[in-house]
Write a protein that holds these residues in place. Structure first.
Motif, mmCIF file in Angstrom:
data_model
loop_
_atom_site.group_PDB
_atom_site.id
_atom_site.type_symbol
_atom_site.label_atom_id
_atom_site.label_comp_id
_atom_site.label_asym_id
_atom_site.label_seq_id
_atom_site.Cartn_x
_atom_site.Cartn_y
_atom_site.Cartn_z
ATOM 1 N N THR A 21 0.869 -1.176 0.000
ATOM 2 C CA THR A 21 0.000 0.000 0.000
ATOM 3 C C THR A 21 0.910 1.230 0.000
ATOM 4 N N HIS A 23 0.985 3.586 2.053
ATOM 5 C CA HIS A 23 1.430 3.794 3.442
ATOM 6 C C HIS A 23 2.569 2.841 3.799
ATOM 7 N N GLN A 24 2.406 1.563 3.491
ATOM 8 C CA GLN A 24 3.468 0.585 3.769
ATOM 9 C C GLN A 24 4.737 0.934 2.999
ATOM 10 N N ARG A 26 5.741 3.892 1.970
ATOM 11 C CA ARG A 26 6.395 5.073 2.556
ATOM 12 C C ARG A 26 7.141 4.725 3.838
ATOM 13 N N VAL A 45 5.178 10.880 9.924
ATOM 14 C CA VAL A 45 3.923 10.346 9.392
ATOM 15 C C VAL A 45 2.735 10.684 10.297
ATOM 16 N N GLY A 55 3.620 -1.421 10.433
ATOM 17 C CA GLY A 55 3.552 -1.188 8.991
ATOM 18 C C GLY A 55 4.790 -1.685 8.268
#
Length: 121
Positions: A21, A23-24, A26, A45, A55
């Motif tokens: 994803t 998010h993951q 980043r 974050v 994460g």
């Protein structure tokens, strides 16, 4: 040749990062590529340190699963090692045949191909 865990995950991120994803991706990129601590990433974050750790761990798991199935990163690494071995052999041949212009020229052309191949990887 064994590579460090950080380098291994950076390489896996390059190969399979699209499977994470955003998010993951980043979190994993900040941890392995930017070399930031969990606390630093949490501050950037805006989540907890534990959230960052979770994460990253999930991202690592996905990257490892992809590599186990596809072996793309391992193949890329093997190709790099093979190109390096070819380059070394060409340098030795060129040194031994320094007085034979045709051999020198062929080695030079082959070395250009090796360099181009490495750039493509």
């Amino acid at each position: 040749m064994e590579m460090s865990k950080d380098l291994r995950f950076a390489m896996l991120l390059d190969c399979y990062g699209e499977f994470l994803t955003p998010h993951q991706y980043r979190l994993t990129e900040l941890y392995y590529c930017a070399d930031l601590s969990l606390s630093e990433i949490a501050e950037i974050v805006g989540i907890t340190r534990q959230g960052v750790r979770d994460g990253i761990k999930r991202g690592e798991q996905i990257l490892q699963e992809m590599e186990e199935k596809l072996q793309f990163a391992a193949r890329l690494n093997a190709l790099r090692e093979n190109y390096s071995a070819i380059a070394g052999a060409l340098e030795r041949i060129q040194a031994q045949a320094a007085d034979v212009p045709a051999v020198r020229d062929e080695c030079r052309r082959a070395m250009e191909s090796v360099r181009h191949g490495l750039e493509l990887l």
